[in-house]
Enzyme design. Structure first.
Site, PDB file in Angstrom:
ATOM      1  N   HIS A 140       7.278   1.414  -6.217  1.00  0.00           N
ATOM      2  CA  HIS A 140       6.140   0.683  -5.662  1.00  0.00           C
ATOM      3  C   HIS A 140       6.615  -0.139  -4.475  1.00  0.00           C
ATOM      4  O   HIS A 140       7.577  -0.896  -4.589  1.00  0.00           O
ATOM      5  CB  HIS A 140       5.533  -0.237  -6.729  1.00  0.00           C
ATOM      6  CG  HIS A 140       4.530  -1.209  -6.193  1.00  0.00           C
ATOM      7  ND1 HIS A 140       3.422  -0.833  -5.467  1.00  0.00           N
ATOM      8  CD2 HIS A 140       4.468  -2.568  -6.273  1.00  0.00           C
ATOM      9  CE1 HIS A 140       2.721  -1.897  -5.134  1.00  0.00           C
ATOM     10  NE2 HIS A 140       3.337  -2.969  -5.602  1.00  0.00           N
ATOM     11  N   HIS A 142       5.262  -2.251  -0.611  1.00  0.00           N
ATOM     12  CA  HIS A 142       4.169  -2.822   0.185  1.00  0.00           C
ATOM     13  C   HIS A 142       4.269  -2.251   1.602  1.00  0.00           C
ATOM     14  O   HIS A 142       4.713  -2.914   2.536  1.00  0.00           O
ATOM     15  CB  HIS A 142       4.251  -4.348   0.176  1.00  0.00           C
ATOM     16  CG  HIS A 142       3.988  -4.946  -1.174  1.00  0.00           C
ATOM     17  ND1 HIS A 142       4.096  -6.292  -1.436  1.00  0.00           N
ATOM     18  CD2 HIS A 142       3.608  -4.381  -2.343  1.00  0.00           C
ATOM     19  CE1 HIS A 142       3.795  -6.533  -2.711  1.00  0.00           C
ATOM     20  NE2 HIS A 142       3.514  -5.372  -3.291  1.00  0.00           N
TER      21      HIS A 142
HETATM   22  O1  2HA Z   1       2.647  -5.723  -7.369  1.00  0.00           O
HETATM   23  O2  2HA Z   1       4.747  -5.968  -5.825  1.00  0.00           O
HETATM   24  O3  2HA Z   1       5.630  -8.795  -6.696  1.00  0.00           O
HETATM   25  C1  2HA Z   1       3.515  -6.764  -7.623  1.00  0.00           C
HETATM   26  C2  2HA Z   1       4.698  -6.692  -6.781  1.00  0.00           C
HETATM   27  C3  2HA Z   1       5.849  -7.531  -7.138  1.00  0.00           C
HETATM   28 ZN    ZN Z   2       2.970  -5.027  -5.265  1.00  0.00          ZN
END
Ligand code: 2HA
Ligand code: ZN
Length: 280
Positions: A140, A142
């Site tokens: 995951h 960002h």
């Molecule tokens: O989605 O990306 O902080 C939560 C994260 C970690």
């Molecule tokens: Zn996140």
């Protein structure tokens, strides 16, 4: 064998650092998990503690009973993983019921596994089942450009897949199954985990609106490569959209059909809709 000397741990750390260098992990953003092979668990068994208590996962993953995972810690910064993996990472074990986990190594200064543990484990469970155990990595991040697109494109799988495919010829070959999109939801819990893992039944990449992306893959290279390819394609789309209101030319549905033949991939007609009546 020392955990820090294991290849899987060193590859995990490198991937985390690569993601950080891409700018995808501000502060404590993002998380990564890897399902250990049996031989890897055996090699470090002497170093795994049995003293930590069992904690609820927050969801149920019976398909992962007894499995061990290397995961990032909640609140830990990706930029610090390479400096002190033992403080930032943990090896956890899932119990026989699939409802609880315990920490067996790492988080040397305290802490918990990633706040997105329910999504990671539900994704692992479905991918383990559907790939015959091949997929081992859930990531995951960002990813800046992909997140930006979730403010301007309709939040559906068909539009995101088609737009991302059009921006680089390699895309339909790298992710022929397309990408899934989850509308905005509260992160960290079971509901978003259920929604994400449902889409992971068909896709290896799922975009979380206004938040980021999850990718699944067999190993660190393939999983990182998938995230990287999608995010680069999103960046190209944003550059194009920033220059002109409409593309002058692009890869057309018949071009995708030819590509599918040439590269021996299956591209669903669902994504090859006629755009002439649409604005994008
Ligand atoms: O989605 O990306 O902080 C939560 C994260 C970690
Ligand atoms: Zn996140």
């Amino acid at each position: 064998m020392k955990v820090l000397e294991c290849k899987f741990l060193q590859d995990f750390v490198k991937m985390a650092e690569d993601g950080y260098q891409q700018g995808w992990h501000e502060r404590n953003g993002g998380n990564l998990s890897y399902r250990l092979k049996k031989g890897e668990v055996d090699a470090i068994r002497q170093r795994l503690s049995e003293t930590a208590s069992w904690q609820p996962i927050g969801t149920s993953v019976p398909g992962l009973a007894g499995e061990h995972f290397l995961v990032t810690g909640s609140g830990k910064y990706f930029r610090n993983i390479i400096v002190d993996p033992e403080a930032c990472l943990a090896i956890i074990e899932v119990d026989g019921s699939g409802n609880n986990y315990r920490i067996r190594w790492g988080l040397a200064e305290g802490g918990n596994p990633t706040s997105e543990l329910p999504t990671h484990l539900m994704n692992h469970e479905i991918k383990k089942k559907l790939t015959g155990g091949k997929h081992r990595v859930i990531y995951h991040a960002h990813t800046t450009n992909t997140i930006a697109l979730t403010f301007v494109l309709p939040l559906n799988d068909e539009v995101f897949t088609r737009e991302l495919w059009e921006m680089a010829t390699e895309c339909p070959v790298v992710f022929p199954e397309g990408v899934g999109v989850v509308g905005w939801m509260v992160p960290g819990g079971r509901d978003i985990a259920v929604a994400t893992s449902k889409l992971m039944e068909q896709y290896n990449a799922v975009i979380w609106a206004h938040h980021g992306m999850f990718c699944s893959g067999e190993d660190f290279d393939l999983t990182f490569g998938l995230m990287h390819t999608i995010e680069k394609s999103a960046e190209i789309l944003i550059k194009v959209m920033s220059m002109v209101p409409q593309k002058r030319q692009t890869i057309e549905p018949d071009d995708f059909r030819a590509l599918a033949k040439g590269f021996n991939v299956e591209l669903s007609e669902r994504f090859l809709y006629d755009k002439r009546s649409l604005s994008i």
